[in-house]
Design an enzyme around this catalytic site. Structure first.
Site, PDB file in Angstrom:
ATOM      1  N   LYS A 187       1.047  -1.069  -0.025  1.00  0.00           N
ATOM      2  CA  LYS A 187      -0.024  -0.162   0.066  1.00  0.00           C
ATOM      3  C   LYS A 187       0.616   1.212   0.138  1.00  0.00           C
ATOM      4  O   LYS A 187       2.084   1.126   0.266  1.00  0.00           O
ATOM      5  CB  LYS A 187      -1.361  -0.128   1.168  1.00  0.00           C
ATOM      6  CG  LYS A 187      -0.332  -0.335   3.042  1.00  0.00           C
ATOM      7  CD  LYS A 187      -1.449  -0.298   3.945  1.00  0.00           C
ATOM      8  CE  LYS A 187      -0.009  -0.006   4.875  1.00  0.00           C
ATOM      9  NZ  LYS A 187      -0.725  -1.018   6.076  1.00  0.00           N
TER      10      LYS A 187
ATOM     11  N   TYR B 241      14.773  30.316   7.148  1.00  0.00           N
ATOM     12  CA  TYR B 241      13.989  31.596   7.605  1.00  0.00           C
ATOM     13  C   TYR B 241      14.210  31.513   9.657  1.00  0.00           C
ATOM     14  O   TYR B 241      14.243  30.276  10.194  1.00  0.00           O
ATOM     15  CB  TYR B 241      12.375  30.407   7.220  1.00  0.00           C
ATOM     16  CG  TYR B 241      12.432  30.668   6.056  1.00  0.00           C
ATOM     17  CD1 TYR B 241      12.267  31.897   5.264  1.00  0.00           C
ATOM     18  CD2 TYR B 241      12.567  29.833   5.097  1.00  0.00           C
ATOM     19  CE1 TYR B 241      11.526  31.702   3.932  1.00  0.00           C
ATOM     20  CE2 TYR B 241      13.160  30.170   3.768  1.00  0.00           C
ATOM     21  CZ  TYR B 241      11.548  30.621   3.079  1.00  0.00           C
ATOM     22  OH  TYR B 241      11.412  30.790   2.191  1.00  0.00           O
TER      23      TYR B 241
HETATM   24  C1  LIG Z   1      -0.390  -2.065   6.910  1.00  0.00           C
HETATM   25  C2  LIG Z   1      -0.743  -2.788   7.235  1.00  0.00           C
HETATM   26  C3  LIG Z   1      -0.069  -4.429   7.468  1.00  0.00           C
HETATM   27  C4  LIG Z   1       1.448  -4.079   7.469  1.00  0.00           C
HETATM   28  O1  LIG Z   1       2.527  -3.998   8.716  1.00  0.00           O
HETATM   29  P1  LIG Z   1       3.671  -2.996   9.216  1.00  0.00           P
HETATM   30  O2  LIG Z   1       3.185  -2.577  10.247  1.00  0.00           O
HETATM   31  O3  LIG Z   1       4.215  -2.342   8.515  1.00  0.00           O
HETATM   32  O4  LIG Z   1       4.292  -4.678   9.061  1.00  0.00           O
HETATM   33  C5  LIG Z   1      -0.917  -5.276   7.516  1.00  0.00           C
HETATM   34  N1  LIG Z   1      -2.401  -5.553   8.060  1.00  0.00           N
HETATM   35  C6  LIG Z   1      -2.546  -4.103   7.701  1.00  0.00           C
HETATM   36  C7  LIG Z   1      -4.327  -4.408   8.250  1.00  0.00           C
HETATM   37  C8  LIG Z   1      -2.616  -3.145   7.153  1.00  0.00           C
HETATM   38  O5  LIG Z   1      -2.863  -1.987   7.497  1.00  0.00           O
END
Ligand SMILES: *Cc1c(COP(=O)(O)O)cnc(C)c1O
Length: 382
Positions: A37, A266
């Site tokens: 994702k 800044y």
């Molecule tokens: C993003 C996500 C993961 C992965 O989590 P990490 O901490 O990046 O390993 C697993 N399960 C769900 C439902 C997620 O949204």
């Protein structure tokens, strides 16, 4: 790379090694659902799908229908699980892309069945999420006696229930209690649901949980951050250090000796106490490098640590060069990564910015080209 002012190098070997570390931790019989994702945690969805597809995962995890459709466009035929609730506006795309939906309500199941009928062909798959404390989605574990039978009665020929999962809220915590409690709630829910494990893929673990509690791995695990080189539980013990995947580099655009009393950035928050040599680095918060690191962070030049001085601008950062002999315009500056014996980790940057590695990686800007390093091809970019 040589013509970019700033860039991200992505090591495919490191991704493979981190995948292997998780797979070894949970055992070869546990299926992998690498989460890709948010553009593969900022490092490139296409790159991550292509590098992990040959490693034989069960499928891929995404957050949105758009991301799932993008995975399909790469030719992936494995399951693609959408882990957030599909909105009314995106459920059609998810169905047309033959993604696996996560179902958190009876209405969502009806909508998915409706789409499955509309799309036709083979049935569409879904996983049921059980809310054991995360609170943002899933059926409440305490109410399984109600939603369990209701779900079963609403199943149609158009859909297939292929998975059941929960998500841990404190897998990164030094305190093991919350995760053990959530696991117990999930286990009890499965018993009450009388889910037949042969038919349904049971999963719960993100990166931190997979590495810390392989006994909760069940049928599959859903690692994300660890694959991309982030430590999933920097405050806990017993988690192996991932191999760094992302290296963020820029260049010294300018090197100048400044008189005592010179100010920088800044707000002119830094004043040279004496004559000093400063360098101007061609990267800023507009590239996703956190502004919070102004006056606190360090960069690497010629294998030495140099302090970031003054506030970080959108496009530039100033560094002091007290002891980098020969530092010159055009030198490579490493903001995250290794240079010689020195290393700045994504978690070090995250800690200084009072955030987590996830936010640093997913925040890396579109202005930074991603340079893929495939060490298997002798280090040449792909
Ligand atoms: C993003 C996500 C993961 C992965 O989590 P990490 O901490 O990046 O390993 C697993 N399960 C769900 C439902 C997620 O949204």
């Amino acid at each position: 790379m040589d013509d970019a002012r700033a860039w991200v190098e992505v090591s495919l070997d490191a991704v493979r090694a981190n995948y292997d570390t998780v797979q070894r931790a949970v055992g070869s019989r546990t299926a992998m659902i690498p989460m890709v994702k948010a553009n593969g945690y900022g490092l490139g969805l296409d790159t991550m799908v292509r590098v992990m597809e040959p490693l034989g995962p069960w499928g891929f995890g995404v957050a949105t229908a758009d991301e799932g459709a993008a995975v399909r466009r790469l030719g992936v035929t494995r399951p693609v699980l959408v882990v957030t609730p599909l909105t009314a506006q995106t459920v059609a795309l998810a169905a047309e892309s033959r993604l696996t939906a996560t179902i958190s309500s009876l209405d969502a199941l009806d909508a998915w069945s409706g789409e499955a009928v509309r799309v036709g062909a083979a049935p569409l798959d879904f996983h049921v999420e059980v809310d054991t404390g995360m609170g943002r989605s899933g059926f409440d574990w305490r109410e399984v006696a109600e939603w369990g039978p209701a779900l079963a009665s609403r199943l149609t020929q158009a859909v297939r229930w292929t998975g059941c999962y929960t998500h841990f809220h404190s897998a990164d915590s030094p305190d093991e209690g919350p995760t053990r409690l959530q696991w117990e709630r999930f286990r009890q829910t499965l018993v009450q649901l009388a889910v037949r494990t042969e038919d349904v893929l049971v999963h719960a673990c993100n990166s931190a949980a997979a590495l810390r509690w392989p006994e909760f791995a069940a049928d599959a695990v859903r690692p994300g951050i660890f694959l991309y080189g982030g430590n999933p539980a920097p405050r806990a013990t017993g988690v192996p250090e991932p191999r760094a995947v992302a290296t963020v580099r820029a260049r010294l655009g300018l090197v100048r000796d400044r008189l005592a009393g010179s100010t920088v950035g800044y707000g002119a928050t830094y004043v040279a106490p004496r004559q000093e040599r400063w360098g101007t680095v061609t990267i800023g918060y507009g590239d996703g490098f956190p502004r919070a690191l102004g006056g606190r962070g360090t960069a690497l030049i010629r294998g030495r640590r140099v302090p970031l001085i003054g506030r970080i601008s959108m496009d530039l950062i100033t560094v002091a060069l007290p002891d980098v002999p020969g530092a010159a315009a055009g030198d490579v500056v490493t903001l995250i990564g290794q240079d010689g014996d020195e290393r700045v980790t994504v978690d070090e940057v995250a800690g200084l910015a009072d955030t987590i590695g996830y936010e640093i990686l997913t925040g890396l800007g579109v202005r930074l080209p991603r340079i893929i390093r495939d060490e298997r091809d002798g280090g040449r970019g792909a």
